[in-house]
Scaffold this motif. Sequence first.
Motif, PDB file in Angstrom:
ATOM      1  N   ALA A 135       0.831  -1.208   0.000  1.00  0.00           N
ATOM      2  CA  ALA A 135       0.000   0.000   0.000  1.00  0.00           C
ATOM      3  C   ALA A 135       0.865   1.257   0.000  1.00  0.00           C
ATOM      4  N   VAL A 136       1.875   1.284   0.858  1.00  0.00           N
ATOM      5  CA  VAL A 136       2.737   2.462   0.961  1.00  0.00           C
ATOM      6  C   VAL A 136       3.550   2.658  -0.316  1.00  0.00           C
ATOM      7  N   SER A 137       4.099   1.582  -0.855  1.00  0.00           N
ATOM      8  CA  SER A 137       4.911   1.721  -2.068  1.00  0.00           C
ATOM      9  C   SER A 137       4.081   2.262  -3.224  1.00  0.00           C
ATOM     10  N   ASN A 138       2.786   1.967  -3.217  1.00  0.00           N
ATOM     11  CA  ASN A 138       1.945   2.441  -4.314  1.00  0.00           C
ATOM     12  C   ASN A 138       1.816   3.959  -4.352  1.00  0.00           C
ATOM     13  N   VAL A 139       1.951   4.612  -3.207  1.00  0.00           N
ATOM     14  CA  VAL A 139       1.894   6.076  -3.196  1.00  0.00           C
ATOM     15  C   VAL A 139       3.106   6.638  -3.936  1.00  0.00           C
ATOM     16  N   THR A 140       4.281   6.090  -3.651  1.00  0.00           N
ATOM     17  CA  THR A 140       5.483   6.505  -4.375  1.00  0.00           C
ATOM     18  C   THR A 140       5.379   6.123  -5.852  1.00  0.00           C
ATOM     19  N   ASN A 141       4.776   4.973  -6.127  1.00  0.00           N
ATOM     20  CA  ASN A 141       4.621   4.537  -7.513  1.00  0.00           C
ATOM     21  C   ASN A 141       3.804   5.526  -8.337  1.00  0.00           C
ATOM     22  N   PHE A 205      15.237  -5.220 -13.659  1.00  0.00           N
ATOM     23  CA  PHE A 205      13.780  -5.066 -13.574  1.00  0.00           C
ATOM     24  C   PHE A 205      13.384  -3.609 -13.793  1.00  0.00           C
ATOM     25  N   LEU A 206      14.106  -2.686 -13.153  1.00  0.00           N
ATOM     26  CA  LEU A 206      13.784  -1.266 -13.300  1.00  0.00           C
ATOM     27  C   LEU A 206      13.983  -0.801 -14.736  1.00  0.00           C
ATOM     28  N   LEU A 207      14.997  -1.327 -15.389  1.00  0.00           N
ATOM     29  CA  LEU A 207      15.218  -0.974 -16.783  1.00  0.00           C
ATOM     30  C   LEU A 207      14.008  -1.356 -17.630  1.00  0.00           C
ATOM     31  N   GLN A 208      13.467  -2.550 -17.390  1.00  0.00           N
ATOM     32  CA  GLN A 208      12.302  -3.007 -18.140  1.00  0.00           C
ATOM     33  C   GLN A 208      11.061  -2.178 -17.823  1.00  0.00           C
ATOM     34  N   ILE A 209      10.884  -1.891 -16.540  1.00  0.00           N
ATOM     35  CA  ILE A 209       9.666  -1.194 -16.135  1.00  0.00           C
ATOM     36  C   ILE A 209       9.689   0.265 -16.576  1.00  0.00           C
ATOM     37  N   ILE A 210      10.888   0.871 -16.619  1.00  0.00           N
ATOM     38  CA  ILE A 210      11.001   2.242 -17.106  1.00  0.00           C
ATOM     39  C   ILE A 210      10.643   2.299 -18.584  1.00  0.00           C
ATOM     40  N   GLU A 211      11.116   1.321 -19.335  1.00  0.00           N
ATOM     41  CA  GLU A 211      10.761   1.261 -20.759  1.00  0.00           C
ATOM     42  C   GLU A 211       9.252   1.138 -20.936  1.00  0.00           C
ATOM     43  N   ARG A 212       8.642   0.357 -20.072  1.00  0.00           N
ATOM     44  CA  ARG A 212       7.189   0.156 -20.158  1.00  0.00           C
ATOM     45  C   ARG A 212       6.417   1.437 -19.902  1.00  0.00           C
ATOM     46  N   PHE A 213       6.856   2.194 -18.911  1.00  0.00           N
ATOM     47  CA  PHE A 213       6.098   3.378 -18.530  1.00  0.00           C
ATOM     48  C   PHE A 213       6.476   4.628 -19.316  1.00  0.00           C
ATOM     49  N   THR A 214       7.396   4.511 -20.228  1.00  0.00           N
ATOM     50  CA  THR A 214       7.695   5.643 -21.097  1.00  0.00           C
ATOM     51  C   THR A 214       7.028   5.493 -22.468  1.00  0.00           C
ATOM     52  N   GLN A 215       6.319   4.411 -22.666  1.00  0.00           N
ATOM     53  CA  GLN A 215       5.573   4.245 -23.907  1.00  0.00           C
ATOM     54  C   GLN A 215       4.475   5.305 -23.989  1.00  0.00           C
ATOM     55  N   GLY A 216       4.337   5.919 -25.143  1.00  0.00           N
ATOM     56  CA  GLY A 216       3.319   6.959 -25.313  1.00  0.00           C
ATOM     57  C   GLY A 216       3.732   8.301 -24.758  1.00  0.00           C
ATOM     58  N   ARG A 217       4.996   8.447 -24.383  1.00  0.00           N
ATOM     59  CA  ARG A 217       5.471   9.710 -23.811  1.00  0.00           C
ATOM     60  C   ARG A 217       5.407  10.836 -24.839  1.00  0.00           C
ATOM     61  N   VAL A 218       4.976  12.003 -24.369  1.00  0.00           N
ATOM     62  CA  VAL A 218       4.980  13.220 -25.175  1.00  0.00           C
ATOM     63  C   VAL A 218       5.989  14.172 -24.562  1.00  0.00           C
ATOM     64  N   GLU A 255      16.201   4.241  -5.705  1.00  0.00           N
ATOM     65  CA  GLU A 255      16.382   4.904  -4.407  1.00  0.00           C
ATOM     66  C   GLU A 255      15.102   5.549  -3.926  1.00  0.00           C
ATOM     67  N   LEU A 256      14.340   6.150  -4.829  1.00  0.00           N
ATOM     68  CA  LEU A 256      13.076   6.776  -4.435  1.00  0.00           C
ATOM     69  C   LEU A 256      12.063   5.731  -3.963  1.00  0.00           C
ATOM     70  N   ILE A 257      12.051   4.570  -4.601  1.00  0.00           N
ATOM     71  CA  ILE A 257      11.141   3.505  -4.170  1.00  0.00           C
ATOM     72  C   ILE A 257      11.512   3.037  -2.771  1.00  0.00           C
ATOM     73  N   ILE A 258      12.808   2.810  -2.529  1.00  0.00           N
ATOM     74  CA  ILE A 258      13.250   2.371  -1.202  1.00  0.00           C
ATOM     75  C   ILE A 258      12.920   3.423  -0.153  1.00  0.00           C
ATOM     76  N   ALA A 259      13.321   4.673  -0.419  1.00  0.00           N
ATOM     77  CA  ALA A 259      13.114   5.744   0.558  1.00  0.00           C
ATOM     78  C   ALA A 259      11.634   5.989   0.809  1.00  0.00           C
ATOM     79  N   GLY A 260      10.822   5.875  -0.239  1.00  0.00           N
ATOM     80  CA  GLY A 260       9.399   6.142  -0.089  1.00  0.00           C
ATOM     81  C   GLY A 260       8.619   4.999   0.520  1.00  0.00           C
ATOM     82  N   THR A 261       9.248   3.834   0.613  1.00  0.00           N
ATOM     83  CA  THR A 261       8.542   2.659   1.128  1.00  0.00           C
ATOM     84  C   THR A 261       8.981   2.284   2.534  1.00  0.00           C
TER      85      THR A 261
END
Length: 451
Positions: A135-141, A205-218, A255-261
Amino acid sequence: MGSHIGGDELAVSNPTRAAQEISQTIFSLDLGGISTVILNGYDAIKECLYHQSEVFADRPSLPLFQKMTKMGGLLNCKYGSGWIEHRKLALNSFRYFGNGEKMFQRISEECMFFCDAIDMHKGKPFNPKHLVTNAVSNVTNLIIFGQRFTYDDRDFQHMIEIFSENVELAASAWAFLYNAFPWLEYLPFGKHQRLFRNATKVYDFLLQIIERFTQGRVQYSPRHYIDAYLDEMEQIANDKAASFSRENLIFSVGELIIAGTETTTNTLRWAMLYLALYPSIQEKVHREIDSVLNGRAPTMEDKQRMPYVEAVLHEVLRFCNIVPLGIFRATSQDAVVRGYTIPRGTMVITNLYSVHFDEKYWREPAVFCPERFLDNNGNFVRRDAFVPFSVGRRHCLGEQLARMEMFLFFTTLFQRFHLQFPQGSVPSLRSKLGMTLQPLPYSICAIRRQR
């Protein structure tokens, strides 16, 4: 600078008393060839981190972090233009994507998902760690990726588990040995090898997920932190001195995921444990929540109207010392503190435990007592010697968001449930040592309240 340390047995058998004994000292020691200064007590920490914030804003060049992040990214980055660039972007992202009515609504929705997941246990014993962490990590997500992950997303949950394990491993004896003797890298065994394997898995894993979430970027219409980072990269593409890069993006996201979670998760887990341990405190929390909310969902405006809830959360942060030694710092130049000279590049450890258990500022600090944050009229009172988010230039950049999360999750949880331990079972109050202090695994029962 001479050491004022004495009595190792005292520190082991009675850490609270040990912290009181050294609460007003500054002492040095050699950690396997690493020159280190430990700051104890609020006065010394304030003098260094607040009044000389730029001098104490660097990070130590520890072999462990050189190996894992090349001293790049955000949290471990050396003090200078690269750190300033990354911190500015992170702060702007937290303000832009982490504030406002829309963010409040999404955190409130996460609180509902969280409580609904707890409700599925039907009052039977369960270990809350998994649900709280997700739940907490999802806020940072929401800030980093622009969306949440479901509690059964196995890939993301596995990554969070690895992060949590690495937080423990980074403070293990093997990590200290590696910092003292980097040649240990060539040994095929040891916890440091697991740490490195974990770091590689997370990086991939982060490399893959970053690629996923940059799809459709303007371009220049960022939806989240990753988009904003890529915009910065493209703006300074021809500047060879700039620090923005794909590699540093991956380090920063991790680092932001760790610190935020980690910190908020452990604060809520300790809060659940202590309120189940002290039913009278929990009952006061229930009464205040019921009287203010009258059945509706909490808002941030309610925070000012719930002084006892605020007092409880502050006492959990003080008493449980989630990050007892802060994040290690280093001097960016020679410093003079109380007549002592601290050379440039010296590692600096801030003993926040000594601040939060200093009898100069806290009456009976070893007692869990939320009332210490209330005046005679029951109004919430801020205390100077309260620094769970540290101070100075390296203070926690997500403090405001963390405070919002803690209030909303805590209030929503105790509005809906009464917490108690399984019959005949009281968990240990000892903490699990790592870079953060977390409770040992425990089971708890969440009984749906009838209002």
